[in-house]
Structure formats: structure tokens, C-alpha cells
Motif scaffolding. Structure first.
Motif, PDB file in Angstrom:
ATOM      1  N   HIS A 121      -2.481   3.220 -13.285  1.00 26.02           N
ATOM      2  CA  HIS A 121      -2.909   1.870 -13.645  1.00 26.02           C
ATOM      3  C   HIS A 121      -3.204   1.029 -12.414  1.00 26.02           C
ATOM      4  N   PRO A 122      -4.360   0.348 -12.385  1.00 22.27           N
ATOM      5  CA  PRO A 122      -4.685  -0.504 -11.236  1.00 22.27           C
ATOM      6  C   PRO A 122      -3.706  -1.674 -11.112  1.00 22.27           C
ATOM      7  N   LEU A 123      -3.275  -1.924  -9.888  1.00 21.05           N
ATOM      8  CA  LEU A 123      -2.471  -3.116  -9.632  1.00 21.05           C
ATOM      9  C   LEU A 123      -3.366  -4.347  -9.618  1.00 21.05           C
ATOM     10  N   LEU A 124      -4.561  -4.202  -9.083  1.00 19.12           N
ATOM     11  CA  LEU A 124      -5.535  -5.289  -9.007  1.00 19.12           C
ATOM     12  C   LEU A 124      -6.712  -4.943  -9.910  1.00 19.12           C
ATOM     13  N   LEU A 125      -6.931  -5.756 -10.944  1.00 18.25           N
ATOM     14  CA  LEU A 125      -8.016  -5.443 -11.865  1.00 18.25           C
ATOM     15  C   LEU A 125      -8.802  -6.690 -12.242  1.00 18.25           C
ATOM     16  N   ARG A 126      -8.240  -7.524 -13.109  1.00 24.02           N
ATOM     17  CA  ARG A 126      -8.994  -8.683 -13.605  1.00 24.02           C
ATOM     18  C   ARG A 126      -8.446  -9.988 -13.031  1.00 24.02           C
ATOM     19  N   GLY A 127      -9.350 -10.889 -12.669  1.00 18.32           N
ATOM     20  CA  GLY A 127      -8.985 -12.248 -12.298  1.00 18.32           C
ATOM     21  C   GLY A 127      -8.108 -12.367 -11.073  1.00 18.32           C
ATOM     22  N   VAL A 128      -8.224 -11.420 -10.141  1.00 20.10           N
ATOM     23  CA  VAL A 128      -7.407 -11.479  -8.929  1.00 20.10           C
ATOM     24  C   VAL A 128      -8.213 -12.171  -7.824  1.00 20.10           C
ATOM     25  N   ASP A 129      -7.751 -13.326  -7.395  1.00 22.07           N
ATOM     26  CA  ASP A 129      -8.433 -14.010  -6.292  1.00 22.07           C
ATOM     27  C   ASP A 129      -7.487 -14.302  -5.138  1.00 22.07           C
ATOM     28  N   THR A 130      -6.271 -13.764  -5.216  1.00 24.96           N
ATOM     29  CA  THR A 130      -5.336 -13.922  -4.106  1.00 24.96           C
ATOM     30  C   THR A 130      -4.317 -12.796  -4.142  1.00 24.96           C
TER      31      THR A 130
ATOM     32  N   THR B 180       2.796 -14.347  -4.835  1.00 28.25           N
ATOM     33  CA  THR B 180       2.349 -13.917  -6.160  1.00 28.25           C
ATOM     34  C   THR B 180       2.954 -12.545  -6.439  1.00 28.25           C
ATOM     35  N   PRO B 181       3.172 -12.185  -7.714  1.00 27.62           N
ATOM     36  CA  PRO B 181       3.812 -10.901  -8.020  1.00 27.62           C
ATOM     37  C   PRO B 181       3.068  -9.698  -7.452  1.00 27.62           C
ATOM     38  N   LYS B 182       1.754  -9.667  -7.643  1.00 27.20           N
ATOM     39  CA  LYS B 182       0.990  -8.531  -7.138  1.00 27.20           C
ATOM     40  C   LYS B 182       0.876  -8.570  -5.618  1.00 27.20           C
ATOM     41  N   GLY B 183       0.680  -9.758  -5.083  1.00 31.12           N
ATOM     42  CA  GLY B 183       0.598  -9.886  -3.630  1.00 31.12           C
ATOM     43  C   GLY B 183       1.877  -9.463  -2.949  1.00 31.12           C
ATOM     44  N   ALA B 184       3.022  -9.792  -3.543  1.00 32.19           N
ATOM     45  CA  ALA B 184       4.306  -9.411  -2.955  1.00 32.19           C
ATOM     46  C   ALA B 184       4.436  -7.902  -2.849  1.00 32.19           C
ATOM     47  N   LEU B 185       3.989  -7.187  -3.887  1.00 28.66           N
ATOM     48  CA  LEU B 185       4.064  -5.724  -3.856  1.00 28.66           C
ATOM     49  C   LEU B 185       3.130  -5.151  -2.781  1.00 28.66           C
ATOM     50  N   LEU B 186       1.927  -5.701  -2.696  1.00 34.01           N
ATOM     51  CA  LEU B 186       0.985  -5.214  -1.687  1.00 34.01           C
ATOM     52  C   LEU B 186       1.512  -5.453  -0.277  1.00 34.01           C
ATOM     53  N   HIS B 187       2.068  -6.636  -0.041  1.00 35.47           N
ATOM     54  CA  HIS B 187       2.608  -6.937   1.290  1.00 35.47           C
ATOM     55  C   HIS B 187       3.741  -5.977   1.635  1.00 35.47           C
TER      56      HIS B 187
END
Length: 373
Positions: free
Chosen positions: A66-75, A80-87
Motif C-alpha cells: 500500500h502506498p504511504l503517499l497517494l492522494r492529497g499529499v502536499d507536505t 504530519t503522520p506520514k511525514g513523521a514516518l518518512l523522516h
């Protein structure tokens, strides 16, 4: 030493990005292709717990469905929850790679892994993707110039057929023509009927390359206005596509088949449930890993006895059964896609045997609590 580029190449070969739906986001999410790899973790989702496992295990790459980044991601800010995981992944030197709807449609893909877990012998896709459009070019050329014209067409992308290149059909032919007053013929006289020993040539080319191939033919052909014909092959179903259809070793009741599915998949709070007559005989089965209610009509058209998927809803199921469709077996979304992790791991192990790999033991199904009564 194996690199991240090697890993992405192996996964892209098994799950070609071109198979992904237009709305999807697949491939490398973060990471340097030049980075060296020794460990790769596989999971359905890049949740916080899975990221913890990847970092604690010192994996240099995490491969998920499953994509972590898919719809409506502009940051991807760290707050942010997704940004924290990426960092966290980037700071730990762990790349993230996604194979989503491209893995759904690949052969083998997500639903093949589900079918294998259940014990099905796969016979084809549930919803087949058509083969890519192909043009068949037919033209005639003086025998003295056939090789040069074909070389130009091959350079333009024609002549491919599966694992072969420079393919063409060549047949002896005799052509005739009468040059008129405005013509500038390569041979023959104005007003006189001319006969030429030629070859009739047929080559295949991608329809997307049509204009390039036409330009190459005109440039290389000795005639000022070469005659040719282009026909596009009718779309044919392929082994690629969403879902799979297969057969059980022996017919069994829907009740027994439901138990089979439950035993084959990892346990979840929501479990496995079925809709239909418990005594109904099941032999032919369609499966679709993940949410598959949009393929209820496809399963009905194929005349299977049962359809296994996830995220089925009350009204579509009720209407499906009223129409006489196959019995339905509904499992957790995560559970139906989890068998793919082992498949993807096997792909990487075969292509890159120096890597240490493992499938995450974290259950990323979001449902955690079942009522006690």
C-alpha cells in the motif's frame, strides 16, 4: 555489492510500473538508488510499527504493497503522520518502495499469492488486461532495398515480438505501376507500365510508435510515395489483470471452503465470513486480494461457484445474491494481501541472493478489538 537500484530493478521487472492504474503511486518513495543494501523487509503497510521493525532490524529498504503517499499529499513535514514516518526512514537510511496496483495486475501477482494460499489451481485473471496495441505494417519494396528499409524500421521500434527483435515476414512479389506526368519515378518511364521484382514485407510495431515508423519507412524507401497498409491487432485478453480464477482439488461445501480460507490466511479480529447457502458446492473460485466488490459482476459472468475478496458491503452483497451470483467469502483486507509479501520476498531472493530478507510479523490490520459477547 547490491544497491537500491538493483532492488528496484528486480521489483519493477516482476511488477512493471506500466501495469499500475493511472491514479496510483508506485515505485521508490524515498532512498538513494546508489545506496548499498544488505537487508530488506516486506510488509503490506508502512505503519509506525512496521517502520519500527525495519529500523530495529537495520533494514536498508522497506518494500510495501500500500502506498504511504497517494492522494492529497502536499507536505511531508515531520509534524504530519506520514511525514513523521518518512523522516524516520530517511534518518535511519531505510528506503521505501511501493508495488500496489502493478502488483495486483502482474503475473504472478497479489491474487496469485492469495489463490496459492487457498490451494487453487489458477486458470486465468478475473478481469484480464488486454495485450498492448500492436500495428501490423505491410508494404512492398524492391528486393535490392529490403534490408535497408527494415534496418530503418527496426531502429524506429518495429520488428519486436515478445523476447525477439528484428522480426519480419518477407515474401517474393511482383509489382506494377505506371508513372504519370507529375511523377518522379525511381525507375521506369512516364506513361509506361513498369513491372518490378519486389518483396512483400510485414512487421509488427507498437501503435504508439506509428508516426515514427511511418516517417522511417518514407525516409528509407526508394520510392517517392511508398504504398503501405497499417492494421491494428484487435485487443486480446492476457494473463495480466486484476484477480484470479481457479479450481479446488475437489468440490466441497461453502461451509468447508470458508473454513479453508480462514485456515489459509492470518487470523484477524474480523475473521472470515461467507454469504450464500452453506451447503452450496464450491469448485471454481475467483479471488481478488484487497477490496474487490467492483468485480462482483465479473465473477458472476465467469460463472464461478464462489468469490473470495475483502471489504464487502451489505447492500452490494445483498443485491449480488438476489441476482443469483456466486457465493461470497469476505476476509480482512490486510489478510488477503499478506500472502503477497512472501511472493515479493521470493522475487527479490531469486534476483538478489546476497540480500538478507524477511516478511514483517506486524499485523497491520487496523481492527484490533472484538466484542466479548
Amino acid at each position: 555489492m547490491t544497491t537500491l537500484a538493483d532492488l528496484t530493478a528486480a521489483l519493477d521487472t516482476a511488477y512493471p510500473p506500466k501495469l499500475a492504474e493511472s491514479w496510483d503511486s508506485v515505485g521508490l518513495v524515498c532512498g538513494d538508488p546508489a545506496d548499498k543494501l544488505t537487508r530488506v523487509l516486506f510488509a503490506v503497510d508502512a505503519t509506525a510499527a512496521v517502520v519500527d521493525e525495519a529500523i530495529d532490524w537495520h533494514a536498508q529498504a522497506l518494500v510495501v504493497h500500500h502506498p504511504l503517499l497517494l492522494r492529497g499529499v502536499d507536505t511531508v513535514a515531520v509534524n504530519t503522520p506520514k511525514g513523521a514516518l518518512l523522516h524516520r526512514l530517511i534518518r535511519a537510511g531505510c528506503a521505501l518502495f511501493t508495488a500496489h496496483t502493478n502488483a495486483d495486475s502482474a503475473d504472478p501477482g497479489v491474487s496469485d499469492a492469495l489463490a496459492a494460499a487457498i490451494g487453487l489451481t489458477v486458470t486465468g485473471p478475473l478481469d484480464a488486461k488486454p495485450e498492448h496495441a500492436v500495428d501490423n505494417w505491410v508494404f512492398q519494396v524492391p528486393r535490392t532495398h529490403t534490408d535497408a528499409v527494415l534496418a530503418a524500421l527496426f531502429a524506429a521500434g518495429a520488428g519486436g515480438s515478445g523476447n525477439y527483435r528484428d522480426c519480419a515476414l518477407r515474401m517474393p512479389a511482383t509489382s506494377q505501376f505506371r508513372p504519370m506526368a507529375a511523377a518522379n519515378p525511381m525507375r521506369g518511364a512516364l506513361g509506361e507500365l513498369e513491372h518490378v521484382e519486389e518483396e512483400r514485407v510485414e512487421v509488427l510495431a507498437p501503435s504508439a510508435a506509428r508516426s515514427v515508423v511511418a516517417a522511417a519507412l518514407r525516409a528509407a524507401h526508394p520510392y517517392e510515395d511508398p504504398a503501405y497498409q497499417v492494421s491494428e491487432r484487435a485487443p486480446l485478453p492476457s494473463s495480466l489483470g486484476i484477480g484470479r480464477v481457479g479450481t479446488l482439488p475437489e468440490p466441497e461445501s461453502l461451509r468447508t471452503f470458508t473454513d479453508r480460507v480462514a485456515a489459509a490466511l492470518p487470523a484477524t479480529v474480523s475473521g472470515v465470513r461467507a454469504a450464500g447457502d452453506p451447503a452450496r458446492t464450491v469448485y471454481t473460485v475467483a479471488v481478488c486480494g484487497g477490496a474487490g466488490d467492483s468485480y462482483l459482476s465479473a465473477a458472476t459472468r465467469l460463472g464461478v461457484d464462489a468469490y473470495v475478496t475483502a471489504d464487502l458491503r451489505h447492500h452490494p452483497v445483498d443485491e449480488h445474491l438476489r441476482r443469483g451470483g456466486p457465493a461470497l467469502v469476505d476476509a480482512a483486507h490486510w489478510a488477503t494481501e499478506f500472502p503477497w509479501c512472501a511472493q515479493a520476498e521470493s522475487v527479490v531472493r531469486t534476483a538478489l541472493p546476497d540480500l538478507e530478507t524477511r516478511v514483517s510479523t506486524v499485523r497491520t490490520d487496523p481492527w484490533r478489538v472484538r466484542a466479548s459477547s
